[in-house]
Design a protein around this motif. Structure first.
Motif, PDB file in Angstrom:
ATOM      1  N   VAL A 185      32.257  44.599  40.734  1.00 43.23           N
ATOM      2  CA  VAL A 185      33.510  44.696  39.990  1.00 43.23           C
ATOM      3  C   VAL A 185      34.504  43.688  40.568  1.00 43.23           C
ATOM      4  CG1 VAL A 185      35.424  46.195  39.311  1.00 43.23           C
ATOM      5  CG2 VAL A 185      33.109  47.143  39.549  1.00 43.23           C
ATOM      6  N   VAL A 186      35.044  42.845  39.707  1.00 40.17           N
ATOM      7  CA  VAL A 186      36.072  41.883  40.115  1.00 40.17           C
ATOM      8  C   VAL A 186      37.396  42.337  39.520  1.00 40.17           C
ATOM      9  CG1 VAL A 186      36.847  39.488  40.061  1.00 40.17           C
ATOM     10  CG2 VAL A 186      34.399  40.004  40.228  1.00 40.17           C
ATOM     11  N   LEU A 187      38.366  42.584  40.391  1.00 41.49           N
ATOM     12  CA  LEU A 187      39.689  43.062  39.990  1.00 41.49           C
ATOM     13  C   LEU A 187      40.634  41.875  39.842  1.00 41.49           C
ATOM     14  CD1 LEU A 187      39.929  46.034  42.538  1.00 41.49           C
ATOM     15  CD2 LEU A 187      39.118  46.126  40.171  1.00 41.49           C
ATOM     16  N   VAL A 188      41.423  41.865  38.771  1.00 37.56           N
ATOM     17  CA  VAL A 188      42.306  40.736  38.484  1.00 37.56           C
ATOM     18  C   VAL A 188      43.738  41.260  38.348  1.00 37.56           C
ATOM     19  CG1 VAL A 188      42.695  38.726  37.019  1.00 37.56           C
ATOM     20  CG2 VAL A 188      40.390  39.677  37.235  1.00 37.56           C
ATOM     21  N   HIS A 189      44.599  40.845  39.263  1.00 36.36           N
ATOM     22  CA  HIS A 189      45.965  41.363  39.301  1.00 36.36           C
ATOM     23  C   HIS A 189      46.852  40.701  38.246  1.00 36.36           C
ATOM     24  CE1 HIS A 189      47.548  37.681  41.157  1.00 36.36           C
ATOM     25  NE2 HIS A 189      46.459  37.668  41.912  1.00 36.36           N
ATOM     26  N   GLY A 190      48.039  41.254  38.098  1.00 32.61           N
ATOM     27  CA  GLY A 190      49.005  40.738  37.137  1.00 32.61           C
ATOM     28  C   GLY A 190      49.950  39.732  37.749  1.00 32.61           C
ATOM     29  N   SER A 191      51.094  39.542  37.100  1.00 34.07           N
ATOM     30  CA  SER A 191      52.061  38.524  37.502  1.00 34.07           C
ATOM     31  C   SER A 191      53.082  39.080  38.499  1.00 34.07           C
ATOM     32  CB  SER A 191      52.809  37.991  36.276  1.00 34.07           C
ATOM     33  OG  SER A 191      51.942  37.277  35.440  1.00 34.07           O
ATOM     34  N   GLY A 192      53.428  38.235  39.469  1.00 30.88           N
ATOM     35  CA  GLY A 192      54.439  38.603  40.441  1.00 30.88           C
ATOM     36  C   GLY A 192      53.957  39.593  41.473  1.00 30.88           C
ATOM     37  N   THR A 193      52.658  39.695  41.646  1.00 32.62           N
ATOM     38  CA  THR A 193      52.088  40.617  42.621  1.00 32.62           C
ATOM     39  C   THR A 193      50.840  39.968  43.191  1.00 32.62           C
ATOM     40  OG1 THR A 193      51.319  42.903  42.965  1.00 32.62           O
ATOM     41  CG2 THR A 193      50.759  41.856  40.852  1.00 32.62           C
ATOM     42  N   ASP A 194      50.015  40.742  43.899  1.00 34.41           N
ATOM     43  CA  ASP A 194      48.781  40.202  44.450  1.00 34.41           C
ATOM     44  C   ASP A 194      47.703  41.275  44.433  1.00 34.41           C
ATOM     45  OD1 ASP A 194      49.207  41.860  46.733  1.00 34.41           O
ATOM     46  OD2 ASP A 194      50.382  40.290  47.685  1.00 34.41           O
ATOM     47  N   ALA A 195      46.530  40.916  44.899  1.00 34.24           N
ATOM     48  CA  ALA A 195      45.387  41.826  44.800  1.00 34.24           C
ATOM     49  C   ALA A 195      45.573  43.081  45.643  1.00 34.24           C
ATOM     50  CB  ALA A 195      44.110  41.093  45.209  1.00 34.24           C
TER      51      ALA A 195
END
Length: 311
Positions: free
Chosen positions: A55-65
């Protein structure tokens, strides 16, 4: 009055400088940073027969993993998944002085002055560029684990990074996509005015506030944007990939909230309203990442087992 005018003038100058910083991405992007945090990025992990796709998790904008998936990654790992996540789309950003953020000052100016403070934020680069970075991550995961395919889970902008990756790099390496609060058809960003009143107070429109808070993706995910028109031209989904779209009626960032769901899911594709069966769940946009019901929905989608969701 003079003080107010000077404050507005300074804010305007910083806003202009921030815009220049956001819209000029580096010519060549370095390999995405791979952070160490609980449940993720164990490169010795080998997929189990019951969970053959990492599973590869992809974060949103203005944040990090790490900040995005501190809850979800350990839960996935505990269920036997190999879990990976990188920090995508770095652009200098001024978060410490943006309203609504930790350490906020009274005057917010946007996500891009962190060069001044020596800080870097993620998820604020061009979505096409982040899709290429995601391709690098997927290839690294395939090579390390021996898996031919992966499952992708994206929050917010991360879901549209995944969609761009599928369009530009092909779906051969992906079995399924799970999105949480991703604006498939774009957001009006209606809630940003309340979350960032200082930016609203200097006359910025919703899309302009989004560009300051989320960088380039704020513009790219406005309703009717060229990028979303391109992604949706051939349909919201890619054949051969199973989709699960999760939305919350309490989402104050992605508006209208229905845009976080597929228009008309077919086949094995599925929409999930977080409040269906649990009207008291009040998880907002960022709260989707810390909500036990949302986490259970992700786990159930990955396992395709229709497990009951806690309330």
């Amino acid at each position: 009055m003079w003080i107010r005018k000077q404050a507005a003038r300074i804010a305007g100058l910083m806003f202009a400088a921030a815009c220049a910083a956001v819209w000029h991405a580096p010519a060549a992007a370095a390999a995405p940073p791979i952070p160490a945090f609980a449940g993720a990025n164990d490169w010795a992990c080998r997929p189990l027969a019951v969970h053959p796709q990492p599973v590869v998790l992809v974060h949103g904008s203005g944040t990090d993993a790490a900040n995005s998936f501190a809850m979800l990654a350990p839960l996935l790992r505990a269920e036997g998944h190999c879990v990976f996540a990188a920090n995508l789309g770095p652009t200098p950003g001024l978060r410490d002085v943006v309203s609504g953020q930790a350490g906020s000052s009274a005057v917010g100016i946007g996500p891009v002055g962190a060069a001044v403070l020596g800080r870097t934020i993620y998820g604020v680069a061009d979505i096409d560029r982040m899709a290429t970075e995601l391709s690098d991550v997927v290839q690294a995961v395939q090579k390390a684990t021996g898996a031919q395919q992966v499952a992708l889970v994206g929050h917010s902008t991360g879901g549209n990074v995944i969609r761009q990756y599928l369009r530009s790099h092909g779906p051969a390496a992906v079995t399924q996509v799970i999105t949480l609060g991703t604006p498939y058809r774009g957001s009006t960003w209606a809630g940003l005015r309340d979350n960032y009143p200082d930016l609203a107070s200097i006359g910025l429109e919703n899309a302009q506030i989004a560009a300051q808070v989320f960088g380039t993706p704020g513009q790219q995910q406005v309703v009717g944007s060229p990028l979303l028109n391109r992604l949706n031209a051939g349909g919201e989904t890619v054949p051969g990939v199973r989709y699960t779209a999760l939305a919350s009626r309490a989402d104050e960032i992605i508006t209208p909230q229905e845009t976080a769901l597929l228009t008309a899911p077919t086949g094995d594709n599925r929409n999930i309203w977080l409040q269906d069966g649990c009207p008291t769940d009040i998880a907002n946009h960022s709260g989707l990442l810390g909500d036990p019901r949302a986490a259970a929905a992700v786990l159930g989608a990955l396992a395709n087992d229709n497990r009951p969701l806690p309330c």
